[in-house]
Design a protein around this motif. Structure first.
Motif, PDB file in Angstrom:
ATOM      1  N   PHE A 245      23.595  62.137  57.359  1.00  0.00           N
ATOM      2  CA  PHE A 245      24.721  62.451  56.501  1.00  0.00           C
ATOM      3  C   PHE A 245      24.697  63.920  56.097  1.00  0.00           C
ATOM      4  N   SER A 246      23.494  64.437  55.758  1.00  0.00           N
ATOM      5  CA  SER A 246      23.394  65.837  55.354  1.00  0.00           C
ATOM      6  C   SER A 246      21.965  66.342  55.524  1.00  0.00           C
ATOM      7  N   VAL A 247      21.855  67.609  55.902  1.00  0.00           N
ATOM      8  CA  VAL A 247      20.575  68.291  56.052  1.00  0.00           C
ATOM      9  C   VAL A 247      20.672  69.615  55.299  1.00  0.00           C
ATOM     10  N   ARG A 248      19.721  69.885  54.423  1.00  0.00           N
ATOM     11  CA  ARG A 248      19.689  71.152  53.687  1.00  0.00           C
ATOM     12  C   ARG A 248      18.334  71.810  53.874  1.00  0.00           C
ATOM     13  N   LYS A 249      18.334  73.069  54.240  1.00  0.00           N
ATOM     14  CA  LYS A 249      17.083  73.813  54.383  1.00  0.00           C
ATOM     15  C   LYS A 249      16.534  74.128  52.997  1.00  0.00           C
ATOM     16  N   LEU A 250      15.231  73.928  52.824  1.00  0.00           N
ATOM     17  CA  LEU A 250      14.578  74.257  51.556  1.00  0.00           C
ATOM     18  C   LEU A 250      14.034  75.681  51.624  1.00  0.00           C
ATOM     19  N   PRO A 251      14.168  76.437  50.542  1.00  0.00           N
ATOM     20  CA  PRO A 251      13.562  77.772  50.521  1.00  0.00           C
ATOM     21  C   PRO A 251      12.042  77.663  50.386  1.00  0.00           C
ATOM     22  N   ALA A 252      11.366  78.767  50.512  1.00  0.00           N
ATOM     23  CA  ALA A 252       9.896  78.790  50.447  1.00  0.00           C
ATOM     24  C   ALA A 252       9.364  78.204  49.139  1.00  0.00           C
TER      25      ALA A 252
ATOM     26  N   ARG B 234      26.243  69.852  64.437  1.00  0.00           N
ATOM     27  CA  ARG B 234      25.380  69.306  65.482  1.00  0.00           C
ATOM     28  C   ARG B 234      24.656  70.399  66.244  1.00  0.00           C
ATOM     29  N   SER B 235      25.283  71.521  66.492  1.00  0.00           N
ATOM     30  CA  SER B 235      24.659  72.566  67.304  1.00  0.00           C
ATOM     31  C   SER B 235      23.669  73.417  66.516  1.00  0.00           C
ATOM     32  N   GLN B 236      23.622  73.235  65.216  1.00  0.00           N
ATOM     33  CA  GLN B 236      22.681  73.996  64.410  1.00  0.00           C
ATOM     34  C   GLN B 236      21.487  73.122  64.066  1.00  0.00           C
ATOM     35  N   SER B 237      20.311  73.698  64.131  1.00  0.00           N
ATOM     36  CA  SER B 237      19.119  72.946  63.745  1.00  0.00           C
ATOM     37  C   SER B 237      18.261  73.811  62.847  1.00  0.00           C
TER      38      SER B 237
ATOM     39  N   ILE C 205      16.641  65.861  53.678  1.00  0.00           N
ATOM     40  CA  ILE C 205      17.455  65.026  54.545  1.00  0.00           C
ATOM     41  C   ILE C 205      18.084  63.927  53.696  1.00  0.00           C
ATOM     42  N   PHE C 206      19.383  63.706  53.905  1.00  0.00           N
ATOM     43  CA  PHE C 206      20.086  62.624  53.215  1.00  0.00           C
ATOM     44  C   PHE C 206      20.608  61.667  54.272  1.00  0.00           C
ATOM     45  N   TYR C 207      20.101  60.435  54.242  1.00  0.00           N
ATOM     46  CA  TYR C 207      20.478  59.414  55.216  1.00  0.00           C
ATOM     47  C   TYR C 207      21.638  58.574  54.682  1.00  0.00           C
ATOM     48  N   HIS C 208      22.477  58.089  55.566  1.00  0.00           N
ATOM     49  CA  HIS C 208      23.556  57.168  55.171  1.00  0.00           C
ATOM     50  C   HIS C 208      22.960  55.958  54.462  1.00  0.00           C
ATOM     51  N   GLY C 209      23.515  55.596  53.325  1.00  0.00           N
ATOM     52  CA  GLY C 209      23.094  54.399  52.617  1.00  0.00           C
ATOM     53  C   GLY C 209      21.819  54.531  51.796  1.00  0.00           C
ATOM     54  N   ASP C 210      21.229  55.718  51.735  1.00  0.00           N
ATOM     55  CA  ASP C 210      19.992  55.916  50.969  1.00  0.00           C
ATOM     56  C   ASP C 210      20.334  56.762  49.743  1.00  0.00           C
ATOM     57  N   PRO C 211      19.907  56.368  48.549  1.00  0.00           N
ATOM     58  CA  PRO C 211      20.302  57.106  47.345  1.00  0.00           C
ATOM     59  C   PRO C 211      19.519  58.392  47.082  1.00  0.00           C
ATOM     60  N   VAL C 212      18.443  58.653  47.849  1.00  0.00           N
ATOM     61  CA  VAL C 212      17.640  59.848  47.581  1.00  0.00           C
ATOM     62  C   VAL C 212      17.579  60.757  48.812  1.00  0.00           C
ATOM     63  N   TRP C 213      17.257  62.020  48.559  1.00  0.00           N
ATOM     64  CA  TRP C 213      17.002  63.006  49.606  1.00  0.00           C
ATOM     65  C   TRP C 213      15.517  62.935  49.963  1.00  0.00           C
ATOM     66  N   HIS C 214      15.172  63.258  51.203  1.00  0.00           N
ATOM     67  CA  HIS C 214      13.789  63.175  51.667  1.00  0.00           C
ATOM     68  C   HIS C 214      13.339  64.523  52.208  1.00  0.00           C
ATOM     69  N   GLU C 215      12.228  65.044  51.664  1.00  0.00           N
ATOM     70  CA  GLU C 215      11.677  66.305  52.162  1.00  0.00           C
ATOM     71  C   GLU C 215      10.983  66.071  53.504  1.00  0.00           C
ATOM     72  N   ARG C 216      11.177  67.003  54.422  1.00  0.00           N
ATOM     73  CA  ARG C 216      10.521  66.960  55.724  1.00  0.00           C
ATOM     74  C   ARG C 216       9.956  68.331  56.056  1.00  0.00           C
TER      75      ARG C 216
ATOM     76  N   MET D 164       9.501  62.438  66.247  1.00  0.00           N
ATOM     77  CA  MET D 164      10.700  63.198  66.575  1.00  0.00           C
ATOM     78  C   MET D 164      11.888  62.598  65.828  1.00  0.00           C
ATOM     79  N   GLU D 165      12.719  63.466  65.270  1.00  0.00           N
ATOM     80  CA  GLU D 165      13.913  63.024  64.559  1.00  0.00           C
ATOM     81  C   GLU D 165      15.036  64.008  64.863  1.00  0.00           C
ATOM     82  N   VAL D 166      16.248  63.494  64.937  1.00  0.00           N
ATOM     83  CA  VAL D 166      17.413  64.350  65.136  1.00  0.00           C
ATOM     84  C   VAL D 166      17.848  64.845  63.764  1.00  0.00           C
ATOM     85  N   LEU D 167      17.701  66.145  63.534  1.00  0.00           N
ATOM     86  CA  LEU D 167      18.094  66.744  62.253  1.00  0.00           C
ATOM     87  C   LEU D 167      19.419  67.470  62.446  1.00  0.00           C
ATOM     88  N   ALA D 168      20.439  66.700  62.650  1.00  0.00           N
ATOM     89  CA  ALA D 168      21.787  67.238  62.834  1.00  0.00           C
ATOM     90  C   ALA D 168      22.763  66.236  62.239  1.00  0.00           C
TER      91      ALA D 168
END
Length: 126
Positions: free
Chosen positions: A65-72, A4-7, A21-32, A56-60
């Motif tokens: 469910f999960s947040v992964r940083k994408l490389p360049a 939670r404290s990391q963004s 971003i991976f949301y609860h109940g959604d089968p795919v990841w979403h690029e943001r 605005m979205e809470v990315l924590a």
């Protein structure tokens, strides 16, 4: 996974960070695209979706469910199959944003962040 404290904050003023971003109940990841930070402590960020929506979205975690940083290079980590990712080119635009479009999106993101910060009592417009 981010606590939670990391963004995920933009790398610099002209290059937005990107995340999956991976949301609860959604089968795919979403690029943001992460355009601006509203509140780093709570993970509130201004994001842009593949369809060009900005909000605005809470990315924590939680609530996500999960947040992964994408490389360049925008390649998902080996643990995530690209076929399970809704990337920018999968949106209604059919392609990633150009540098000129990103410049405009970043300005829109900064303006929305100022409004959201004011709404949260963090001060007025810069």
């Amino acid at each position: 996974m981010f606590a939670r404290s990391q963004s995920i904050a933009p790398r610099c003023s002209s290059t937005p960070a990107r995340a999956l971003i991976f949301y609860h109940g959604d089968p795919v990841w979403h690029e943001r695209l992460i355009l601006a930070t509203v509140d780093q402590l709570t993970g509130k960020q201004i994001i842009c979706t593949p369809g060009g929506d900005i909000y605005m979205e809470v990315l924590a975690t939680p609530p996500l469910f999960s947040v992964r940083k994408l490389p360049a290079n925008r390649h998902p980590p080996p643990s995530i199959a690209r076929a399970l990712c809704h990337m920018m080119e999968n949106g209604r635009r059919g392609r990633d944003f150009s540098d000129a479009e990103i410049t405009l999106l970043l300005e829109d993101g900064r303006q929305l962040a100022a409004v959201e910060k004011a709404n949260l009592g963090f001060g007025g417009f810069p």
